[in-house]
Design an enzyme around this catalytic site. Structure first.
Site, mmCIF file in Angstrom:
data_model
loop_
_atom_site.group_PDB
_atom_site.id
_atom_site.type_symbol
_atom_site.label_atom_id
_atom_site.label_comp_id
_atom_site.label_asym_id
_atom_site.label_seq_id
_atom_site.Cartn_x
_atom_site.Cartn_y
_atom_site.Cartn_z
ATOM 1 N N ARG A 49 -26.878 -16.785 6.131
ATOM 2 C CA ARG A 49 -25.704 -16.761 6.759
ATOM 3 C C ARG A 49 -24.652 -16.262 5.978
ATOM 4 N NH1 ARG A 49 -23.397 -19.224 3.284
ATOM 5 N NH2 ARG A 49 -21.449 -19.230 4.709
ATOM 6 N N GLN A 194 -21.279 -26.372 5.411
ATOM 7 C CA GLN A 194 -21.489 -25.196 4.512
ATOM 8 C C GLN A 194 -20.759 -25.521 3.047
ATOM 9 O OE1 GLN A 194 -20.879 -24.800 7.404
ATOM 10 N NE2 GLN A 194 -21.876 -22.990 8.542
ATOM 11 N N ASP A 235 -15.250 -13.620 9.222
ATOM 12 C CA ASP A 235 -16.279 -12.957 9.988
ATOM 13 C C ASP A 235 -15.838 -11.583 10.911
ATOM 14 O OD1 ASP A 235 -17.144 -15.705 9.267
ATOM 15 O OD2 ASP A 235 -19.145 -14.849 10.180
ATOM 16 N N ASN A 245 -13.000 -17.131 11.611
ATOM 17 C CA ASN A 245 -13.676 -17.555 10.419
ATOM 18 C C ASN A 245 -14.020 -18.884 11.016
ATOM 19 O OD1 ASN A 245 -14.807 -17.378 7.682
ATOM 20 N ND2 ASN A 245 -13.385 -19.058 7.248
HETATM 21 O O1 MRU Z 1 -21.759 -19.851 10.198
HETATM 22 P P1 MRU Z 1 -21.503 -19.202 9.070
HETATM 23 O O2 MRU Z 1 -22.192 -20.052 7.843
HETATM 24 O O3 MRU Z 1 -22.194 -17.943 8.826
HETATM 25 O O4 MRU Z 1 -20.141 -18.787 8.593
HETATM 26 C C1 MRU Z 1 -19.699 -18.285 7.665
HETATM 27 C C2 MRU Z 1 -18.280 -18.150 7.517
HETATM 28 O O5 MRU Z 1 -17.310 -18.430 8.327
HETATM 29 C C3 MRU Z 1 -17.765 -17.542 6.083
HETATM 30 O O6 MRU Z 1 -16.476 -17.897 5.733
HETATM 31 C C4 MRU Z 1 -17.550 -15.947 6.456
HETATM 32 O O7 MRU Z 1 -18.925 -15.464 7.157
HETATM 33 C C5 MRU Z 1 -17.210 -15.327 5.308
HETATM 34 S S1 MRU Z 1 -18.626 -14.989 4.100
HETATM 35 C C6 MRU Z 1 -18.247 -14.029 2.882
#
Ligand code: MRU
Length: 346
Positions: A49, A194, A235, A245
């Protein structure tokens, strides 16, 4: 234990290898993904992820899958179909479609034999560029902070979300190497944690002073003056600087504005989507209610059958973003001008 890595191509070129992030921090387990379904599942389930990391996983996946397609007239059409399938695993992070489209361009007009070496080169280029971009982002970020600063993070934008340094956490990791002592407060980041499972794990292992907080404690810490800056990844960035994000990022930004704390977004140019005029054009992934009510809990924490709404991301308005830190430099409001100026509108 295998050396830690987030995502890589196996030595035999037949599989994408990842660390299973759903098991962290309790278990370090690496997986070999050999089929389209397993790559899709790993991205959908967040085993791999973070926007750049899912792009890299899809790029390696496209190479592996290309090797399994029979050498015939429909080779490229089949590769396109597989690319669409992988892109459909998660809609918000633009890096996923960006990487798949690059892989398809590399193979366009080629039969299997000519395509495979090109695809190999392209997926390794995507990986290599990500490492270089993360390093450059970290260097640029370091110009924004001072030794001893208190930094608030949300979600995980470290090496587990990209390669080596990561984006949002890169500055903290590079700063540590250079003798900076940051005091980091990591939002746990409901519902998939996370921040607790991954950011706290990465920073703690790197020897950085990290304190885990509930998302709802961030506002109080800002009021108390303990936060000098907020660091988040993202993202997808729209052309006007609206930023998608992890859900909860917008609350951090609103709070930061109120308390006069700078709110910095870190991302490579590949996360900017000039095809989205503003945040309203960004598709927000909605995930299953069980992630709020049961996942990571020994017992359900909500009545069975209760209505839930579980958007995985939110959009932070450009006006709330103090700066967007990229590998090419630091962009500031108004972003329509600064992003286009730095990345040429493409
Ligand atoms: O759902 P996830 O864990 O993939 O979400 C990730 C995020 O929101 C991060 O902040 C984003 O991808 C930036 S990663 C360098």
């Amino acid at each position: 234990m295998d050396k830690m890595f987030t995502v890589r191509l196996s030595k035999d070129g037949q599989a994408v290898e990842i660390i299973d992030q759903t098991l962290l921090p309790n278990e370090v387990k690496f997986l070999r993904l050999e089929s389209a379904e397993s790559v899709y599942e790993a991205i959908y389930e967040l085993r791999v992820r973070g926007a750049p990391a899912i792009g890299i996983a899809a790029a390696f996946g496209m190479y592996v899958l290309a090797g399994q397609i029979p050498d015939n007239d429909v080779f490229y059409a089949e590769l396109e179909r597989l690319g669409e399938y992988l892109i459909s695993s998660r809609p918000t992070a633009v890096n996923l479609s960006f990487a798949v489209k690059r892989m398809l361009s590399a193979a366009e007009g080629c039969g299997k034999e000519a395509a495979l070496p090109r695809l190999y080169e392209e997926c390794n280029a995507i990986y290599g560029e990500d490492r270089a971009m993360c390093r450059a982002i970290a260097e640029n970020g370091l110009t924004l902070v001072r030794d001893g600063n208190g930094i608030l993070t949300h979600c995980n934008a470290g090496a587990l979300a990209a390669s080596e340094y990561g984006t949002g956490l890169g500055t903290l990791l590079l700063g540590k190497e250079r003798g900076y002592n940051f005091k980091v407060y990591s939002d746990e980041t409901r519902p998939l944690l996370q921040g607790a499972r991954l950011t706290a794990f990465e920073l703690f292992n790197a020897g950085i002073d990290v304190t885990l907080i509930c998302d709802s404690a961030a506002s109080m810490l800002m009021k108390e003056g303990r936060i000098n800056a907020c660091f988040v990844g993202c993202d997808r960035v729209a052309a006007n600087g609206d930023v998608a994000n992890k859900i909860g990022t917008r609350s951090v930004a609103v709070n930061a504005k109120y308390h006069g704390v700078p709110f910095y977004v870190f991302c490579p140019g590949s996360t900017i989507d000039f095809g989205c005029k503003n945040g309203a054009d960004i598709v927000i992934e909605e995930r299953l209610p069980e992630e709020i009510t049961t996942k990571f809990f020994a017992k359900p924490t909500a009545p069975k059958g209760v209505k839930c709404f579980n958007p995985a991301f939110d959009v932070t308005d450009a006006e709330l973003v103090t700066a967007i830190v990229t590998e090419r430099g630091i962009c500031r409001y108004p972003y329509t001008k600064s992003l286009a100026g730095m990345f040429g509108g493409n």
